[in-house]
Design a protein around this motif. Sequence first.
Motif, mmCIF file in Angstrom:
data_model
loop_
_atom_site.group_PDB
_atom_site.id
_atom_site.type_symbol
_atom_site.label_atom_id
_atom_site.label_comp_id
_atom_site.label_asym_id
_atom_site.label_seq_id
_atom_site.Cartn_x
_atom_site.Cartn_y
_atom_site.Cartn_z
ATOM 1 N N ARG A 33 45.250 47.331 46.077
ATOM 2 C CA ARG A 33 45.767 46.930 47.392
ATOM 3 C C ARG A 33 44.660 46.984 48.445
ATOM 4 O O ARG A 33 44.524 46.085 49.277
ATOM 5 N N LEU A 34 43.857 48.039 48.413
ATOM 6 C CA LEU A 34 42.738 48.151 49.352
ATOM 7 C C LEU A 34 41.708 47.043 49.113
ATOM 8 O O LEU A 34 41.205 46.433 50.061
ATOM 9 N N ALA A 35 41.405 46.783 47.857
ATOM 10 C CA ALA A 35 40.439 45.734 47.527
ATOM 11 C C ALA A 35 40.940 44.371 47.995
ATOM 12 O O ALA A 35 40.161 43.570 48.518
ATOM 13 N N ALA A 36 42.213 44.116 47.826
ATOM 14 C CA ALA A 36 42.766 42.832 48.260
ATOM 15 C C ALA A 36 42.644 42.661 49.766
ATOM 16 O O ALA A 36 42.332 41.566 50.257
ATOM 17 N N ARG A 37 42.869 43.735 50.501
ATOM 18 C CA ARG A 37 42.718 43.654 51.961
ATOM 19 C C ARG A 37 41.268 43.385 52.333
ATOM 20 O O ARG A 37 40.973 42.566 53.211
ATOM 21 N N ALA A 38 40.332 44.042 51.657
ATOM 22 C CA ALA A 38 38.911 43.808 51.926
ATOM 23 C C ALA A 38 38.530 42.375 51.553
ATOM 24 O O ALA A 38 37.807 41.703 52.294
ATOM 25 N N TRP A 39 39.014 41.903 50.410
ATOM 26 C CA TRP A 39 38.739 40.523 49.993
ATOM 27 C C TRP A 39 39.232 39.554 51.052
ATOM 28 O O TRP A 39 38.539 38.603 51.410
ATOM 29 N N TRP A 40 40.443 39.786 51.546
ATOM 30 C CA TRP A 40 41.038 38.887 52.545
ATOM 31 C C TRP A 40 40.177 38.833 53.811
ATOM 32 O O TRP A 40 39.951 37.767 54.374
ATOM 33 N N MET A 57 38.297 43.959 41.673
ATOM 34 C CA MET A 57 39.728 43.784 41.410
ATOM 35 C C MET A 57 39.978 43.445 39.941
ATOM 36 O O MET A 57 40.959 43.905 39.352
ATOM 37 N N HIS A 58 39.096 42.658 39.351
ATOM 38 C CA HIS A 58 39.249 42.333 37.936
ATOM 39 C C HIS A 58 38.999 43.570 37.059
ATOM 40 O O HIS A 58 39.664 43.753 36.039
ATOM 41 N N PHE A 59 38.086 44.424 37.449
ATOM 42 C CA PHE A 59 37.903 45.696 36.758
ATOM 43 C C PHE A 59 39.182 46.529 36.846
ATOM 44 O O PHE A 59 39.666 47.070 35.853
ATOM 45 N N ASP A 115 44.642 38.150 32.910
ATOM 46 C CA ASP A 115 45.703 38.682 33.759
ATOM 47 C C ASP A 115 45.331 38.455 35.226
ATOM 48 O O ASP A 115 44.304 38.946 35.694
ATOM 49 N N PRO A 116 46.155 37.725 35.982
ATOM 50 C CA PRO A 116 45.832 37.453 37.381
ATOM 51 C C PRO A 116 46.274 38.566 38.329
ATOM 52 O O PRO A 116 46.549 38.326 39.502
ATOM 53 N N LYS A 117 46.326 39.790 37.842
ATOM 54 C CA LYS A 117 46.755 40.912 38.675
ATOM 55 C C LYS A 117 45.964 41.032 39.976
ATOM 56 O O LYS A 117 46.545 41.330 41.023
ATOM 57 N N PRO A 118 44.629 40.784 39.991
ATOM 58 C CA PRO A 118 43.928 40.828 41.285
ATOM 59 C C PRO A 118 44.516 39.839 42.292
ATOM 60 O O PRO A 118 44.630 40.143 43.480
ATOM 61 N N LEU A 119 44.920 38.687 41.804
ATOM 62 C CA LEU A 119 45.534 37.685 42.665
ATOM 63 C C LEU A 119 46.851 38.211 43.240
ATOM 64 O O LEU A 119 47.177 37.962 44.404
ATOM 65 N N TYR A 120 47.603 38.957 42.436
ATOM 66 C CA TYR A 120 48.847 39.557 42.921
ATOM 67 C C TYR A 120 48.568 40.421 44.156
ATOM 68 O O TYR A 120 49.265 40.330 45.162
ATOM 69 N N ALA A 125 48.474 41.335 50.026
ATOM 70 C CA ALA A 125 47.752 41.597 51.273
ATOM 71 C C ALA A 125 48.012 40.509 52.306
ATOM 72 O O ALA A 125 48.126 40.778 53.498
ATOM 73 N N GLN A 126 48.142 39.280 51.841
ATOM 74 C CA GLN A 126 48.286 38.150 52.758
ATOM 75 C C GLN A 126 49.745 37.792 53.048
ATOM 76 O O GLN A 126 50.071 37.367 54.155
ATOM 77 N N HIS A 127 50.616 37.924 52.061
ATOM 78 C CA HIS A 127 51.998 37.429 52.181
ATOM 79 C C HIS A 127 53.020 38.507 51.836
ATOM 80 O O HIS A 127 54.058 38.207 51.246
ATOM 81 N N LYS A 128 52.764 39.730 52.199
ATOM 82 C CA LYS A 128 53.639 40.855 51.833
ATOM 83 C C LYS A 128 55.108 40.531 52.113
ATOM 84 O O LYS A 128 55.471 40.153 53.216
ATOM 85 N N GLY A 129 55.935 40.633 51.080
ATOM 86 C CA GLY A 129 57.368 40.402 51.225
ATOM 87 C C GLY A 129 57.766 38.937 51.300
ATOM 88 O O GLY A 129 58.943 38.620 51.413
ATOM 89 N N ASP A 130 56.786 38.041 51.226
ATOM 90 C CA ASP A 130 57.099 36.613 51.359
ATOM 91 C C ASP A 130 56.661 35.822 50.124
ATOM 92 O O ASP A 130 56.324 34.649 50.210
ATOM 93 N N PHE A 131 56.626 36.487 48.970
ATOM 94 C CA PHE A 131 56.321 35.788 47.730
ATOM 95 C C PHE A 131 57.002 36.519 46.577
ATOM 96 O O PHE A 131 57.355 37.688 46.690
#
Length: 152
Positions: A33-40, A57-59, A115-120, A125-131
Amino acid sequence: MQKNADVLADTVAILVKALRELGTAGQPAAASRLAARAWWVLREASPREAEHINGAMHFLARLPDESTPREETTMPTDPVLDVRTQAHGQRHTLIFGAYSELKPGTGFVLVNDHDPKPLYYQFDAQHKGDFTWDYLEQGPQVWRVRIGRPAK
């Protein structure tokens, strides 16, 4: 005195190390979750550094985690977005573009070679609760995930 680009690169390297340590300490979901926010934050202004975060994130996605989203079935009308033949640097742009075109209550099926878990976590991070995110197939060669926009 270091240049701003060097400071940013060094900071991202430290962040990646911390994220990997947090993940291996049993907190891969929190680290993701932290990595996704940094990526964004970095994705447009510093794409090179964003790719370093994406690598972390892939790691993290390969670490054991009990919070994997549940499996469901696809809708027969869902279009399929197969990104396996696309360059890795273009995949997320295509996927986020497909999502942005969804109307409420619709979705598409993402087909990927890992596994696209990093994308999740990036979606979270970008669309919390809207996907929605529903695994349909989980490897080892092919992953299929239905990504949707909830009905309002």
